[in-house]
Design a protein around this motif. Sequence first.
Motif, mmCIF file in Angstrom:
data_model
loop_
_atom_site.group_PDB
_atom_site.id
_atom_site.type_symbol
_atom_site.label_atom_id
_atom_site.label_comp_id
_atom_site.label_asym_id
_atom_site.label_seq_id
_atom_site.Cartn_x
_atom_site.Cartn_y
_atom_site.Cartn_z
ATOM 1 N N GLN A 167 0.825 -1.209 0.000
ATOM 2 C CA GLN A 167 0.000 0.000 0.000
ATOM 3 C C GLN A 167 0.861 1.261 0.000
ATOM 4 N N GLU A 168 1.957 1.224 0.731
ATOM 5 C CA GLU A 168 2.843 2.395 0.809
ATOM 6 C C GLU A 168 3.565 2.631 -0.512
ATOM 7 N N TYR A 169 4.173 1.574 -1.065
ATOM 8 C CA TYR A 169 5.017 1.750 -2.245
ATOM 9 C C TYR A 169 4.214 1.947 -3.523
ATOM 10 N N TYR A 170 3.163 1.145 -3.685
ATOM 11 C CA TYR A 170 2.380 1.222 -4.917
ATOM 12 C C TYR A 170 1.201 2.183 -4.832
ATOM 13 N N GLY A 171 0.942 2.708 -3.619
ATOM 14 C CA GLY A 171 -0.195 3.606 -3.464
ATOM 15 C C GLY A 171 -1.525 2.890 -3.602
ATOM 16 N N LEU A 172 -1.555 1.617 -3.242
ATOM 17 C CA LEU A 172 -2.770 0.799 -3.374
ATOM 18 C C LEU A 172 -3.456 0.706 -2.013
ATOM 19 N N LYS A 326 18.299 -28.450 -15.530
ATOM 20 C CA LYS A 326 17.811 -29.137 -16.725
ATOM 21 C C LYS A 326 16.625 -28.419 -17.360
ATOM 22 N N VAL A 327 16.254 -27.255 -16.815
ATOM 23 C CA VAL A 327 15.075 -26.538 -17.309
ATOM 24 C C VAL A 327 15.482 -25.382 -18.208
ATOM 25 N N LEU A 328 14.866 -25.323 -19.375
ATOM 26 C CA LEU A 328 15.089 -24.228 -20.308
ATOM 27 C C LEU A 328 13.975 -23.200 -20.133
ATOM 28 N N PRO A 329 14.263 -22.018 -19.564
ATOM 29 C CA PRO A 329 13.228 -20.986 -19.400
ATOM 30 C C PRO A 329 12.665 -20.569 -20.750
ATOM 31 N N PHE A 330 11.358 -20.458 -20.837
ATOM 32 C CA PHE A 330 10.757 -20.066 -22.104
ATOM 33 C C PHE A 330 9.505 -19.210 -21.880
ATOM 34 N N VAL A 331 8.355 -19.837 -21.681
ATOM 35 C CA VAL A 331 7.095 -19.088 -21.589
ATOM 36 C C VAL A 331 7.088 -18.143 -20.393
ATOM 37 N N ASP A 332 7.622 -18.593 -19.252
ATOM 38 C CA ASP A 332 7.558 -17.771 -18.037
ATOM 39 C C ASP A 332 8.552 -16.608 -18.031
ATOM 40 N N LEU A 333 9.347 -16.456 -19.088
ATOM 41 C CA LEU A 333 10.185 -15.255 -19.177
ATOM 42 C C LEU A 333 9.312 -14.005 -19.205
ATOM 43 N N ALA A 334 8.121 -14.115 -19.799
ATOM 44 C CA ALA A 334 7.191 -12.983 -19.830
ATOM 45 C C ALA A 334 6.465 -12.799 -18.500
ATOM 46 N N THR A 335 6.642 -13.763 -17.594
ATOM 47 C CA THR A 335 5.972 -13.713 -16.290
ATOM 48 C C THR A 335 6.885 -13.150 -15.203
ATOM 49 N N LEU A 336 8.123 -12.832 -15.556
ATOM 50 C CA LEU A 336 9.074 -12.354 -14.550
ATOM 51 C C LEU A 336 8.581 -11.144 -13.751
ATOM 52 N N PRO A 337 7.801 -10.217 -14.329
ATOM 53 C CA PRO A 337 7.291 -9.123 -13.484
ATOM 54 C C PRO A 337 6.477 -9.608 -12.289
ATOM 55 N N TYR A 338 5.784 -10.744 -12.427
ATOM 56 C CA TYR A 338 5.036 -11.296 -11.291
ATOM 57 C C TYR A 338 6.000 -11.838 -10.232
ATOM 58 N N PHE A 339 7.105 -12.425 -10.682
ATOM 59 C CA PHE A 339 8.128 -12.900 -9.747
ATOM 60 C C PHE A 339 8.582 -11.773 -8.823
ATOM 61 N N PHE A 340 8.828 -10.604 -9.429
ATOM 62 C CA PHE A 340 9.571 -9.551 -8.732
ATOM 63 C C PHE A 340 8.732 -8.340 -8.340
ATOM 64 N N ALA A 341 7.402 -8.490 -8.417
ATOM 65 C CA ALA A 341 6.513 -7.384 -8.058
ATOM 66 C C ALA A 341 6.749 -6.912 -6.629
ATOM 67 N N ALA A 346 9.936 -4.266 -1.595
ATOM 68 C CA ALA A 346 10.843 -4.486 -0.455
ATOM 69 C C ALA A 346 12.070 -3.589 -0.541
ATOM 70 N N PHE A 347 12.558 -3.332 -1.781
ATOM 71 C CA PHE A 347 13.755 -2.515 -1.978
ATOM 72 C C PHE A 347 13.410 -1.066 -2.339
ATOM 73 N N ASP A 348 12.160 -0.662 -2.098
ATOM 74 C CA ASP A 348 11.721 0.714 -2.383
ATOM 75 C C ASP A 348 12.049 1.141 -3.814
ATOM 76 N N GLY A 349 11.874 0.215 -4.748
ATOM 77 C CA GLY A 349 12.039 0.544 -6.157
ATOM 78 C C GLY A 349 13.464 0.528 -6.664
ATOM 79 N N ASP A 350 14.405 0.036 -5.871
ATOM 80 C CA ASP A 350 15.801 -0.006 -6.305
ATOM 81 C C ASP A 350 15.977 -1.107 -7.356
ATOM 82 N N ILE A 351 16.245 -0.699 -8.596
ATOM 83 C CA ILE A 351 16.347 -1.639 -9.710
ATOM 84 C C ILE A 351 17.558 -2.555 -9.558
#
Length: 452
Positions: A167-172, A326-341, A346-351
């Motif tokens: 709520q604080e960081y995203y204003g939600l 043994k895993v080749l990343p493919f479809v979930d590469l487009a899902t990475l924003p959900y991983f790191f939302a 937590a890092f106050d937007g530090d890229i």
Amino acid sequence: MGVIQWIINLGASVFLPILLFIFGLILRIKPGKAFKAGLTVGIGFIGLNLVINLLSSQLGPATKLMIHNYGLHLQSIDVGWPAASAIAYGTALGVMAIPIGVIVNVVLLLFGLTRTLDVDLWNYWHVAFAGSIIYLLTNNMWLGIFSMVVVTMFTYFFADLSAPKVQEYYGLDGISFPHGLSAPGYVFALPFKWLFDHIPGFNKVHVNAETVQKHLGVFGDMTVMGAIIGLVIGLLAHMSVAKVLQLAVNMAAVMMLMPRMVSLLMEGLTPISEAANKMVQKHFPGKKLYIGMDSALAIGQQSVLSASLILIPITLFLAVILPGNKVLPFVDLATLPYFFALFAAAFDGDILKTVIAGAADIVLSLYISTWFAPVITKLAKAASFNMKGNASISVLSDGGVWTNFIYIMTGEKFQWIGMTVLFVIALLLLFWLKMRNARKDAMAAKAKHSRK
């Protein structure tokens, strides 16, 4: 179960507006306003899915070329969360996840053990995924059902724990994320935050979207950054000049359009959230209620998108160099924003810090998804999922989440004893968080009273 399957088949963009409309009427919002709010959320989800599909369709060819050019041949292909959700809901146990999740949510709310009222029912597929695997491994349906209860309890704990920062960081205001992929990321990021805060010099560094733009001028603009990242990925894939330029413009489009689609979601959610908070304050003075939503509300934030796009080539590089993967990343590469939302929160937007901690998370996810590959392949066959000729499949998202590894390993190795221990831990954590929140609320009320 047929009704539940019908609801699942509607998808979030249809089911959620209907649910929010009904919820709005319960909150005594005027029917027209409630209808428009729900419809706006649905439109936002459709727009968001269009942008994610754009990202997937552009990354797909680039990824295939990188795989071909660099000879990346790993045994298991990452089929992504769309396939994982279909597999999870396609099992005998999976369709029970929604009623189980709703019942657990209501019970926890009645006992004050969660503040999250989860309206994002479609995403109970995360619960179904873990429960279905435990059922597959143990052939014990009751254990599978109990495990889904435990997974749901932990999910609400993670949601409530991260809600103030969300709520604080995203204003939600009044929103939490009971999302099986994103919510555990907040807890994973916390030790890294402590570490970064205690490294002399590095704890003074803060590379967010604003500082990047300030120091790099137009090249620091997030849309321009998207184009640059697209150029880099295209060059790494050895694409033609025309394709590289197209990828660059499309990545810039993703950076610009994603936040705008999220703003549509927020436009629809705002009247629902405000009415819910008014109702709680009227009938339960001093109490707080969070509306549990999909973490899609956060993935359009500039730091989240920037870090995620940077981590795409890093993820492929790690997949190649990590011994035993043994895993080749493919479809979930487009899902990475959900991983790191929630990493970004937590890092106050530090890229920079999000990328470093995110890379560590990817390493763990690759090893977990490698371990899960035979199980997920077997589960996919049990759910009659079309594997499109792949002998072995895995999922980088839910198949690589550290909490799922704990749930499933515990359920397989220790069964009822292990799950009971996890149940008690989840219950104690929920009680602890309830007491901590009560103390914070009391201190805030006292401070507010002293200012008057």
